[in-house]
Design an enzyme around this catalytic site. Sequence first.
Site, PDB file in Angstrom:
ATOM      1  N   ASP A 218       0.853  -1.185   0.000  1.00 41.98           N
ATOM      2  CA  ASP A 218       0.000   0.000   0.000  1.00 41.98           C
ATOM      3  C   ASP A 218       0.893   1.240   0.000  1.00 41.98           C
ATOM      4  O   ASP A 218       2.038   1.198   0.456  1.00 41.98           O
ATOM      5  CB  ASP A 218      -0.878   0.030   1.247  1.00 41.98           C
ATOM      6  CG  ASP A 218      -1.957  -1.039   1.225  1.00 41.98           C
ATOM      7  OD1 ASP A 218      -1.944  -1.878   0.306  1.00 41.98           O
ATOM      8  OD2 ASP A 218      -2.801  -1.051   2.139  1.00 41.98           O
TER       9      ASP A 218
ATOM     10  N   HIS B 160       5.155  -7.268  -0.449  1.00 40.95           N
ATOM     11  CA  HIS B 160       5.043  -8.566  -1.105  1.00 40.95           C
ATOM     12  C   HIS B 160       5.837  -8.570  -2.404  1.00 40.95           C
ATOM     13  O   HIS B 160       6.310  -7.529  -2.865  1.00 40.95           O
ATOM     14  CB  HIS B 160       3.570  -8.876  -1.389  1.00 40.95           C
ATOM     15  CG  HIS B 160       2.704  -8.898  -0.176  1.00 40.95           C
ATOM     16  ND1 HIS B 160       2.105 -10.046   0.305  1.00 40.95           N
ATOM     17  CD2 HIS B 160       2.313  -7.901   0.676  1.00 40.95           C
ATOM     18  CE1 HIS B 160       1.393  -9.761   1.376  1.00 40.95           C
ATOM     19  NE2 HIS B 160       1.508  -8.463   1.624  1.00 40.95           N
TER      20      HIS B 160
ATOM     21  N   SER C 198       7.428   3.636   5.296  1.00 47.50           N
ATOM     22  CA  SER C 198       8.712   3.915   4.674  1.00 47.50           C
ATOM     23  C   SER C 198       8.550   3.970   3.166  1.00 47.50           C
ATOM     24  O   SER C 198       7.523   4.444   2.679  1.00 47.50           O
ATOM     25  CB  SER C 198       9.754   2.877   5.088  1.00 47.50           C
ATOM     26  OG  SER C 198      11.042   3.317   4.731  1.00 47.50           O
TER      27      SER C 198
END
Length: 409
Positions: free
Chosen positions: A191, A267, A378
């Site tokens: 995200d 991911h 981050s």
Amino acid sequence: MAASVCRPYVRSLPGVMPWRSSSCHYEYTAMHHFLGSFQKLPFEPFNTGARKIHTAPVRSLFLLRPVPILLATGGGYAGYRQYEKYRDQKLEKLGLEIPPKLASHWEVALYKSVPTRLLSRAWGRLNQVELPYWLRRPVYSLYIWTFGVNMTEAAVEDLHHYRNLSEFFRRKLKPQARPVCGLHSVISPSDGKILTFGQVKNCEVEQVKGVTYSLESFLGPRTYTEDLSFPPASSRDSFRNQLVTREGNELYHCVIYLAPGDYHCFHSPTDWTVSHRRHFPGSLMSVNPGMARWIKELFCHNERVVLSGDWKHGFFSLTAVGATNVGSIRIYFDQDLHTNSPRYSKGSYNDLSFVTHANKEGIPMRKGEHLGEFNLGSTIVLIFEAPKDFNFRLKAGQKIRFGEALGSL
């Protein structure tokens, strides 16, 4: 004559001795007591008839008055900002590009002198402290309200389930919350917010619009090519050409910023094989878009973990960039990785090859598979090789979620 004039005034002063016969001694004694009286008596206002003029110690003239100084400084800064805004509007009306306002070398050095690594380690220790059961809901609710966290997507919505802040930050999502796009070859690994994307040109990668950083400084020298499935390029080739292994391909990049309220896991963005890991100990400056516009080569200053390998079209890399309070970067299949450790010094890097005699290919990753996590928000940077007809399906500044398409052929 002088003695006769001064005598009426001097006699009235307290502590003045009787006059002596010598006029010289008389004048000296009178004047000595006249001046000495000012050291014994407090200053009195001189009466000038209609008004009084008060004297003050000279040192009071040099005392700093903080409120007027702050007001003057703030007013000057506000005026300068208004001037910059007016100038930018003029440039925009003329169709000219607004130059980025970059930090100077001393400003960057001053920021880097802040012990962000130590503060981030302390923050990490604090996150591990177990909260009392009754305190969990108010603490997590405040965080949810501040950063706009959507807890309906969490696998466990009960706030009392998370024993500490670290568990809450690393919460898992429901399987149906992030469907993985199967139609496109590259998906978003996390995200976040799209900062920049596009082709890598002249060995420079765009950090944000108008601000770049060196590709070689970011990834480090190509000293591990013997571990990959393609040979290194000749020394006369540019660093970019060393990464492009197939004729007719281009090098692309995409930068995704994870805010504190975003899902903190990342991911695999495609089907690929991870052959090498490089860890750069470094600073932990903030990586929010405002700082990225201000500090050139911000991502090269900060601690980061570069995973590199290849996919069906050639070179592929994913880099997790640390930030303030995000000293902890975890890669699930790499147990030897320890970020923000005091044993590592800035300016160095540590390599680890996943290609061994037993495993000559590396670690295969499937699109959407869990890869790692941050302790807080981050940045993820993708740099990969693809054919010239690769197209991004993005807009700069847009919000994106893990599993959504980044681009396709």
